[in-house]
Structures are given as structure tokens and as C-alpha cells.
Enzyme design. Structure first.
Site, PDB file in Angstrom:
ATOM      1  N   SER A 261       0.667  -1.273  -0.155  1.00  0.00           N
ATOM      2  CA  SER A 261       0.126   0.059  -0.001  1.00  0.00           C
ATOM      3  C   SER A 261       0.893   1.346   0.040  1.00  0.00           C
ATOM      4  O   SER A 261       0.473   2.412  -0.086  1.00  0.00           O
ATOM      5  CB  SER A 261      -1.049  -0.025   1.256  1.00  0.00           C
ATOM      6  OG  SER A 261      -0.197   0.179   2.383  1.00  0.00           O
ATOM      7  N   CYS A 262       1.991   1.179   0.296  1.00  0.00           N
ATOM      8  CA  CYS A 262       2.873   2.377   0.654  1.00  0.00           C
ATOM      9  C   CYS A 262       4.047   2.602  -0.396  1.00  0.00           C
ATOM     10  O   CYS A 262       3.902   4.014  -0.964  1.00  0.00           O
ATOM     11  CB  CYS A 262       3.713   2.240   1.814  1.00  0.00           C
ATOM     12  SG  CYS A 262       2.551   2.318   3.319  1.00  0.00           S
ATOM     13  N   PHE A 263       4.940   1.804  -0.995  1.00  0.00           N
ATOM     14  CA  PHE A 263       5.932   2.021  -1.716  1.00  0.00           C
ATOM     15  C   PHE A 263       5.534   2.937  -2.963  1.00  0.00           C
ATOM     16  O   PHE A 263       6.127   3.841  -3.404  1.00  0.00           O
ATOM     17  CB  PHE A 263       6.716   0.911  -2.164  1.00  0.00           C
ATOM     18  CG  PHE A 263       7.628   0.524  -0.904  1.00  0.00           C
ATOM     19  CD1 PHE A 263       7.591   1.014   0.211  1.00  0.00           C
ATOM     20  CD2 PHE A 263       8.527  -0.398  -0.971  1.00  0.00           C
ATOM     21  CE1 PHE A 263       8.488   0.961   1.287  1.00  0.00           C
ATOM     22  CE2 PHE A 263       9.364  -0.740  -0.017  1.00  0.00           C
ATOM     23  CZ  PHE A 263       9.420  -0.231   0.999  1.00  0.00           C
TER      24      PHE A 263
END
Ligand code: NAD
Length: 425
Positions: A261-263
Site C-alpha cells: 500500500s505504501c511504496f
């Protein structure tokens, strides 16, 4: 201390359960009533090792409850964390609608001095323009009616509670000492160095960390692609590289690209922020492009070896990483999409992430086990290195019609499954 946490997802719930383990009293707020009911019944709405047991423990001690009643939760709290999503829009820019909504809701209900802490990942400046701006728009005075901190979170899904409780560092960004001290007190008992910074610096530390990790893994993947052509094992190469103290061995496992979900969203948000400011972040741009290509490699590799149209292809592993049920930006998404575009019939299996994947691809064949997925398959792709898959040997693959196995993470034991082909090894 009494803590209110707005947004009870991977980060909010880990923060809630983690602080409750340290004896703080927590009220979790979410807009999803089912999530609230689940939490209060001791059912963890996400899969995270150890989380459900710790959640039950906190509820049993009367330290944690979930509620939709933000007003009551704010009234009884000293500190209010915001851990709502900060996704990317289609144009790759940070979407601030959740953080805007949450901070407006808090602003309208605030009653006396509280410290508001942004734990969501937000671009430098957002805590002050959006959160502080929304609070001031209701006539509240900074320093008198509220304090403000930015406390980025670095946990890894699959290790969320462990990482929250044993972080490498705790970053507390604040522009007034009083608010920063309240948050520092909350972390009393955590054995990690605490870095006090300004708010924008704390926001940037999170983006710089994620950008660095995404770059590091992309570097390993690029090395892997070259090593494969040279007939060299990239894992041995990276073992040697990682022995250098200046580099360290983490995040050098070459494979089918990063997900989660972040990178992707954070690198993309920072890239666009740089462009907005008149700087072209060439490195970040390359990282995202190389990664997007890497995630398509397994399908290209398979296509080079067999016709895909009408073939039954098993995909093992749908979560973006093992030990999580999160499928956001998982390599399996590109893989399944590519296989469907080439006319393959796709049968999938994951130990924990099937429900989440089914929401994206309702029409695949969902199997109850790896063995069932492999039965009569013409080829197999392994996209997540779950422990369960590590134990597979050639007899588990014996039900396949074909014999092509491609892995995107080094998972199988080559001595037990000799014909496995790695994405870049
Ligand atoms: P998530 O989607 O798992 O959870 C967010 C929760 O917030 C959901 O339950 C949603 O219903 C709730 N929510 C949305 N708007 C709300 C509102 N106005 N009031 C109350 N609840 C609301 O998200 P996440 O993965 O926990 O990420 C949250 C933030 O933390 C993001 O900014 C993310 O970038 C950052 N972060 C995530 C991770 C990670 O590994 N997931 C790690 C570090 C930082």
C-alpha cells in the site's frame, strides 16, 4: 494516557493495540461500522500475526474499545492520532480527502487542549496546511486549544505489531515543545531512540525512507535481471554485497518488484511533489518505471515458453507480501491481469488474501489449497513467498498437466523442485 485513534486500519489498529500493550487506554474510531463491531468482539479485521490475541488481551483488560462516537472519544482523550488513508490519485498525486475529512471532524468536536498527531503518511507541509488549517478555521488557537505533532509510522505489514512495539526509531515532529513532550511521554517504555524534529522534516523522513527502500529493492531487481542473463545467482551476489556494513543485507532480495500500500503511492507522491516544485526526480521516476516492468516479467517469461490462450495457469500467492492479507499493489494483480489479457484461464490460491483479491477479480477460479490450484494446471506462477509454499516439493506439483513453474520470490527449494525458474535467477 487516554488516546483516541481515528482510522483503525493496518496502522491505526497496530498503534491502538501496541499502546494498549503499554497500558494506555485507547478509543478506536472508524467510519466502517462492521470494523467497529469486529474490533469490539475481539475479531481482528485484518490478518496480522499476533494481532488478534493482543487485541483480545487489550479488550479483556478494558484498555481498548472501538466506537463511532468521535465526540465522546475526543472528550476523554489527551492525544488524538490520525491514521486514515492517504492514497494516490490516478495522476500519482497524494489524495488528501480522508485526512481533510478526519481533521475537519476533529476540529468541529474539539473541547479543550488536546495534542493532535498525524500518523498517516503525508507530504511535507500537509500537517500544517490541512490539519492545522482545519483546526484554525474553527477558531481554535494553536498552542492554546491544541498541539500538533507528526509521528510517521515505519511498520511492515506482516510484522505490524512487532515493528510497532520494537521500532528502529521513533520520529516526533513538532513545532512546540509541549506537544512533542506529550507524544514522547506516550512512548515511555519503548526501547528505541527518539528523534525530535520539525513537522515538515518528520513528514519528509517517511518519504525519504520509503523512497530509499524502494530504490534499494529496485537496484537488487536490476542486478538480478543482469545476473540471470549472465547465468549468475543474484542471491549469492547480494549476500556478498550485503556483507558490507555500509549497505547491510536487508532489502536486497531480488524478485518480481515491490508492491504494497505504501511504496508505489509514496514514491509517486514525492515524484509529483518534486515536479510541482520545478525539480525532475529522475531517480524516483526510474524506480517506478523499472518496478512496473519487473512486475510484468513473470508473464513475459511464461509467454516466451508457452502459449497462454486457453491454458490453465495457477497463481500461488496473492498478498503483496507473506503474512498479510493485503493485496494493494500486489505483484499478483499485474500477473493475473497479464494472464487474462493473453486469454489464459487463471486459478489462484493464497492462505489469507483470497477475500481481498476476490473483490478485484471476482471471476477467477479460487482454490482451497495450493495442491488443488495446481491440479491440471499447464503452468504455475508463485507471486508471494508464503512459508506454506516453501514446503512444496515435486510431488505437490505432480498433479500439473504441464511442468513450467516460475517464481517471483525465491520460495521453492531447487533441490526438491529442480525445474523451477526464477524471475531473475
Ligand atoms: P487502511 O486503509 O488499512 O486503514 C484506514 C482506516 O481509516 C480504514 O479502516 C477506514 O475505514 C478508516 N477511515 C477513513 N476515513 C476515516 C475517517 N474520516 N474517520 C475515521 N476512520 C476513517 O490504511 P493503513 O494501511 O492503515 O494506512 C493509513 C496511513 O498510514 C496511510 O497514510 C499510510 O500511507 C500510512 N502507513 C501505512 C503503512 C502500512 O504498512 N499499511 C505503514 C506506514 C504508514
Amino acid at each position: 494516557m487516554n488516546v483516541c485513534i481515528v482510522g483503525a486500519g493496518y496502522v491505526g489498529l497496530s498503534t491502538a493495540v501496541g499502546f494498549a500493550e503499554h497500558g494506555h487506554r485507547i478509543a478506536c474510531i472508524d467510519i466502517d461500522q462492521k470494523r467497529i463491531n469486529d474490533i469490539n468482539s475481539g475479531i481482528c479485521p485484518i490478518f496480522e500475526p499476533g494481532m488478534e490475541e493482543a487485541l483480545k488481551r487489550s479488550i479483556g483488560k478494558g484498555l481498548l474499545k472501538a466506537t463511532p462516537d468521535l465526540k465522546a472519544a475526543i472528550a476523554s482523550s489527551d492525544v488524538i492520532f490520525i491514521s486514515v488513508p492517504t492514497p494516490c490519485d490516478e495522476n500519482g498525486k497524494m489524495n488528501t480527502r480522508f485526512i481533510d475529512r478526519a481533521s475537519k471532524d476533529i476540529a468541529s468536536l474539539l473541547d479543550g487542549y488536546k495534542v493532535i498527531v498525524v500518523k498517516s503518511t503525508v507530504l511535507p507541509g500537509a500537517t500544517e496546511t490541512i490539519v492545522k488549517g482545519n483546526l484554525e478555521a474553527t477558531g481554535k488557537i494553536y498552542g492554546r486549544d491544541f498541539g500538533l505533532c507528526m509521528n510517521p509510522e515505519f511498520l511492515r505489514e506482516g510484522h505490524a505489531l512487532e515493528d510497532f512495539l520494537k521500532p528502529d526509531r521513533i520520529v516526533i515532529g513538532s513545532s512546540d515543545k509541549k506537544a512533542g513532550d506529550v507524544v514522547e511521554k506516550l512512548y515511555n517504555g519503548f526501547s528505541a531512540p527518539i528523534l525530535r524534529t520539525g513537522i515538515k522534516t518528520a513528514e519528509m523522513i517517511k518519504y525519504a525512507s520509503n523512497s530509499f527502500l524502494a530504490t534499494k529493492i529496485t537496484f537488487a531487481n536490476e542486478m538480478g535481471n543482469i545476473c540471470k542473463l549472465l547465468g549468475i545467482d543474484v542471491y549469492k551476489v547480494m549476500e556478498g554485497v550485503g556483507m558490507d556494513r555500509r549497505i547491510n543485507p536487508h532489502f536486497l532480495r531480488a524478485g518480481c518488484g515491490f508492491g504494497g500500500s505504501c511504496f508505489v503511492k509514496d514514491v509517486s507522491a514525492l515524484l509529483n511533489k518534486g515536479r510541482e516544485l520545478g525539480h525532475e526526480p529522475r531517480l524516483l521516476d526510474a524506480v517506478l518505471k523499472v518496478n512496473a516492468e519487473q512486475r510484468k516479467r513473470m508473464v513475459h517469461q511464461l509467454k516466451a515458453r508457452t502459449e497462454l490462450k486457453g491454458r490453465r495457469i495457477a497463481v500461488l500467492g496473492l498478498a503483496f507480501n507473506p503474512d498479510t492479507d493485503d493485496v494493494r499493489e500486489s505483484a499478483a494483480i499485474d500477473t493475473v491481469q497479464g494472464l487474462l489479457e493473453h486469454g489464459a484461464s487463471v486459478v489462484v490460491y493464497d492462505p489469507k488474501a483470497m477475500d481481498n483479491f476476490r473483490r478485484l477479480f471476482p471471476n477467477l477460479i479460487y482454490s482451497e489449497s495450493a495442491k488443488e490450484a495446481l491440479k491440471d494446471a499447464d503452468a504455475c506462477i508463485i507471486a508471494t513467498d508464503w512459508d506454506e509454499f516453501r514446503k512444496l516439493d515435486s510431488k505437490d506439483f505432480s498433479g500439473m498437466k504441464g511442468n513450467i513453474i516460475i517464481e517471483g520470490r525465491r520460495t521453492l527449494d531447487k533441490s526438491k523442485v529442480p525445474h523451477v525458474d526464477g524471475v531473475c535467477w
